[in-house]
Design a protein around this motif. Structure first.
Motif, PDB file in Angstrom:
ATOM      1  N   GLY A 106     -16.896  12.941  -7.865  1.00 35.90           N
ATOM      2  CA  GLY A 106     -17.347  11.668  -8.652  1.00 35.90           C
ATOM      3  C   GLY A 106     -18.797  12.140  -9.360  1.00 35.90           C
ATOM      4  N   LYS A 107     -19.241  13.678  -9.186  1.00 35.89           N
ATOM      5  CA  LYS A 107     -20.547  13.752  -9.914  1.00 35.89           C
ATOM      6  C   LYS A 107     -20.585  14.502 -11.183  1.00 35.89           C
ATOM      7  N   GLU A 108     -19.358  14.297 -11.997  1.00 34.84           N
ATOM      8  CA  GLU A 108     -19.357  14.993 -13.226  1.00 34.84           C
ATOM      9  C   GLU A 108     -20.335  14.670 -14.226  1.00 34.84           C
ATOM     10  N   ARG A 109     -20.831  13.264 -13.947  1.00 35.01           N
ATOM     11  CA  ARG A 109     -21.930  12.834 -15.105  1.00 35.01           C
ATOM     12  C   ARG A 109     -23.407  12.818 -14.482  1.00 35.01           C
ATOM     13  N   ILE A 110     -23.619  13.381 -13.481  1.00 31.30           N
ATOM     14  CA  ILE A 110     -24.963  13.484 -13.045  1.00 31.30           C
ATOM     15  C   ILE A 110     -25.634  14.787 -13.658  1.00 31.30           C
ATOM     16  N   THR A 111     -26.803  14.447 -14.225  1.00 30.31           N
ATOM     17  CA  THR A 111     -27.775  15.228 -15.257  1.00 30.31           C
ATOM     18  C   THR A 111     -28.606  16.109 -14.432  1.00 30.31           C
ATOM     19  N   VAL A 112     -29.059  17.133 -15.109  1.00 35.99           N
ATOM     20  CA  VAL A 112     -30.002  17.963 -14.533  1.00 35.99           C
ATOM     21  C   VAL A 112     -31.628  17.056 -14.445  1.00 35.99           C
ATOM     22  N   ALA A 113     -31.652  16.143 -15.245  1.00 37.13           N
ATOM     23  CA  ALA A 113     -32.752  15.273 -15.132  1.00 37.13           C
ATOM     24  C   ALA A 113     -32.757  14.543 -14.180  1.00 37.13           C
ATOM     25  N   GLN A 114     -31.527  14.068 -13.596  1.00 35.61           N
ATOM     26  CA  GLN A 114     -31.622  13.375 -12.431  1.00 35.61           C
ATOM     27  C   GLN A 114     -32.035  14.045 -11.187  1.00 35.61           C
ATOM     28  N   LEU A 115     -31.601  15.365 -11.220  1.00 36.02           N
ATOM     29  CA  LEU A 115     -31.796  16.404 -10.080  1.00 36.02           C
ATOM     30  C   LEU A 115     -33.510  16.296 -10.081  1.00 36.02           C
ATOM     31  N   LEU A 116     -34.106  16.793 -11.188  1.00 32.06           N
ATOM     32  CA  LEU A 116     -35.680  16.812 -11.397  1.00 32.06           C
ATOM     33  C   LEU A 116     -36.146  15.470 -10.926  1.00 32.06           C
ATOM     34  N   SER A 117     -35.518  14.325 -10.888  1.00 32.18           N
ATOM     35  CA  SER A 117     -36.279  13.123 -10.760  1.00 32.18           C
ATOM     36  C   SER A 117     -35.817  12.470  -9.528  1.00 32.18           C
ATOM     37  N   HIS A 118     -35.089  13.211  -8.539  1.00 33.07           N
ATOM     38  CA  HIS A 118     -34.762  12.616  -7.412  1.00 33.07           C
ATOM     39  C   HIS A 118     -33.811  11.274  -7.556  1.00 33.07           C
ATOM     40  N   SER A 119     -33.113  11.211  -8.686  1.00 32.27           N
ATOM     41  CA  SER A 119     -32.146  10.113  -8.984  1.00 32.27           C
ATOM     42  C   SER A 119     -30.742  10.440  -8.883  1.00 32.27           C
ATOM     43  N   SER A 120     -30.275  11.418  -8.451  1.00 31.73           N
ATOM     44  CA  SER A 120     -28.873  11.957  -8.607  1.00 31.73           C
ATOM     45  C   SER A 120     -28.127  11.678  -7.334  1.00 31.73           C
ATOM     46  N   GLY A 121     -28.819  10.899  -6.197  1.00 35.79           N
ATOM     47  CA  GLY A 121     -28.081  10.322  -5.201  1.00 35.79           C
ATOM     48  C   GLY A 121     -27.601  11.488  -4.140  1.00 35.79           C
ATOM     49  N   LEU A 122     -28.384  12.583  -4.305  1.00 35.88           N
ATOM     50  CA  LEU A 122     -28.008  13.585  -3.313  1.00 35.88           C
ATOM     51  C   LEU A 122     -29.165  13.890  -2.569  1.00 35.88           C
ATOM     52  N   SER A 123     -29.892  12.944  -1.770  1.00 36.00           N
ATOM     53  CA  SER A 123     -31.066  12.989  -1.226  1.00 36.00           C
ATOM     54  C   SER A 123     -30.844  13.831   0.459  1.00 36.00           C
ATOM     55  N   GLY A 124     -29.627  14.098   0.640  1.00 36.15           N
ATOM     56  CA  GLY A 124     -29.493  14.909   1.764  1.00 36.15           C
ATOM     57  C   GLY A 124     -27.954  15.266   1.950  1.00 36.15           C
ATOM     58  N   TRP A 125     -27.548  15.822   3.184  1.00 38.76           N
ATOM     59  CA  TRP A 125     -26.195  16.363   3.472  1.00 38.76           C
ATOM     60  C   TRP A 125     -25.297  15.510   4.290  1.00 38.76           C
ATOM     61  N   ARG A 126     -24.280  15.046   3.645  1.00 38.16           N
ATOM     62  CA  ARG A 126     -23.289  14.153   4.446  1.00 38.16           C
ATOM     63  C   ARG A 126     -22.779  14.922   5.903  1.00 38.16           C
ATOM     64  N   GLU A 127     -22.391  16.199   5.665  1.00 36.83           N
ATOM     65  CA  GLU A 127     -22.015  16.949   6.663  1.00 36.83           C
ATOM     66  C   GLU A 127     -23.386  17.340   7.663  1.00 36.83           C
TER      67      GLU A 127
END
Length: 390
Positions: A106-127
């Motif tokens: 479900g990450k097909e719409r996450i943008t590079v800008a969201q990575l740069l602004s800490h808003s991608s929802g990927l702040s850590g590893w689930r595993e």
């Protein structure tokens, strides 16, 4: 005594900034540190002093460098902005355009800008993810590509403490065929003659200052330091999974220093940090070299997300492309000009860039304090600089 500990120069106009830096040593708030500022591309003070090791035997010298933790993220952002300025990267595009495997879960719409602004929802590893895994680039990025976001992307920031550099770094690698540390070194640091590395060769280990965790007592400046609101990182991620926390002792290992962890393991000093960020302060030019176009350099001011951060204890923050935008509740000082960006590293390293006044300021030290975006040690020098400019 402080005068004996502090070396370097400060233009007469910034004598109060030097006095403020000296006071940090006279009052026992520092072990070793460096501070530097540029105005209109010229270095106006460049100071260092104290000791580079916990035993206080080795002097902090002009070429001493130190792990500056999340101040590294600003170098990572600059590298991404460089590719964007050249047209190789569209920050508004989905990450999956450059890194197809990232579209999973479900990450097909996450943008590079969201990575740069800490808003991608990927702040850590689930595993499960350990300190040793931080030096395994393929594992770190493979796990991030496979997992689902920890919250709906774009709805809030959640500081990407460690993942930030892996995420942006993998995009950079897919575009250029080179690691982020290599692109940064070849395209930014080396052209500027700046002594900052993401991935440090063993030959430079002798120059590295030892990070020291704060201890109790008046020497650590505990009472005054406690006045700075500390950033309380969640022990768990927003989905309840356990967050990875590193041991400061790890920063003294060859494995840590030699790896590329573009979120947290950059090594440099205040001079290199301030002189690199002069690029943003001066419309893309530093030391007579154009690194970014003027428009490209001002992209750091583009607002991306604002509100309570899901990882930093609900503290309010305004993120642009890779930096916090000041004024910002997370940064307790009010800059004299509106177009000011800021970020720092755990323990107290700090960079502040005022695009209106064409100034860059950096602080790097080895005694760690409780805050993310600077503390009294850097603030007193920064405020002295602002008074001089006024």
């Amino acid at each position: 005594m402080a005068q004996d500990l502090v070396h370097g120069f400060a233009d007469a106009r910034f004598a109060a900034a030097r006095e403020a830096f000296e006071a940090n040593f006279a009052e026992g708030k520092e072990i070793g540190a460096s501070v530097c500022a540029t105005v209109d591309g010229e270095t106006v003070f460049d100071l260092w002093g104290g000791r580079a090791d916990e035993a206080r035997i080795r002097p902090w010298q002009r070429d001493t460098i130190v792990n500056v933790f999340s101040t590294t993220k600003t170098m990572t952002a600059l590298t991404a902005l460089l590719l964007a300025d050249r047209g190789d990267l569209d920050v508004a595009a989905p990450v999956a355009r450059y890194w197809p495997e990232f579209a999973a879960s479900g990450k097909e719409r996450i943008t590079v800008a969201q990575l740069l602004s800490h808003s991608s929802g990927l702040s850590g590893w689930r595993e499960p993810f350990s300190q040793d895994d931080a030096t395994d680039w393929d594992k770190a990025t493979r796990l991030l590509a496979a997992q689902a976001p920890l919250w709906p992307p774009g709805t809030a920031s959640g500081y990407h403490t460690y993942t930030h550099g892996f995420l942006i770094g993998e995009v950079v690698r897919r575009i250029t065929g080179r690691s982020l540390g290599t692109v940064f070194r070849q395209e930014i640091a080396e052209p500027l003659g700046a002594d900052f590395r993401i991935g440090l060769p063993e030959s430079e280990d002798h120059r590295v200052a030892e990070l020291v965790q704060p201890g109790p007592g008046p020497e650590a400046g505990a009472a005054e330091m406690a006045e700075i609101p500390s950033i309380t990182f969640r022990d768990t991620q927003p989905d309840g999974s356990r967050a990875w926390r590193m041991d400061v002792a790890q920063t003294r290992t060859r494995a840590w220093r030699g790896a590329e962890i573009p979120s947290v393991n950059g090594h440099g000093n205040a001079r290199s940090i301030a002189e690199i960020h002069a690029v943003l302060a001066n419309g893309g030019v530093a030391k007579g070299k154009r690194i970014l176009s003027e428009a490209g350099s001002r992209r750091v001011l583009e607002p991306q997300i604002e509100g309570p951060d899901l990882v930093m204890g609900g503290r309010e923050v305004r993120f642009g492309l890779g930096f916090a935008l000041a004024p910002c509740p997370l940064f307790p000082l009010t800059p004299p000009n509106p177009n000011t960006i800021v970020w720092g590293g755990g323990g107290g390293s700090l960079v502040v860039v005022d695009l209106d006044a064409r100034t860059s300021f950096a602080y790097a030290m080895n005694r760690m304090g409780p805050a993310l975006l600077g503390d009294h040690r850097s603030f007193r020098v920064l405020e002295a600089m602002w008074r001089a400019l006024a």
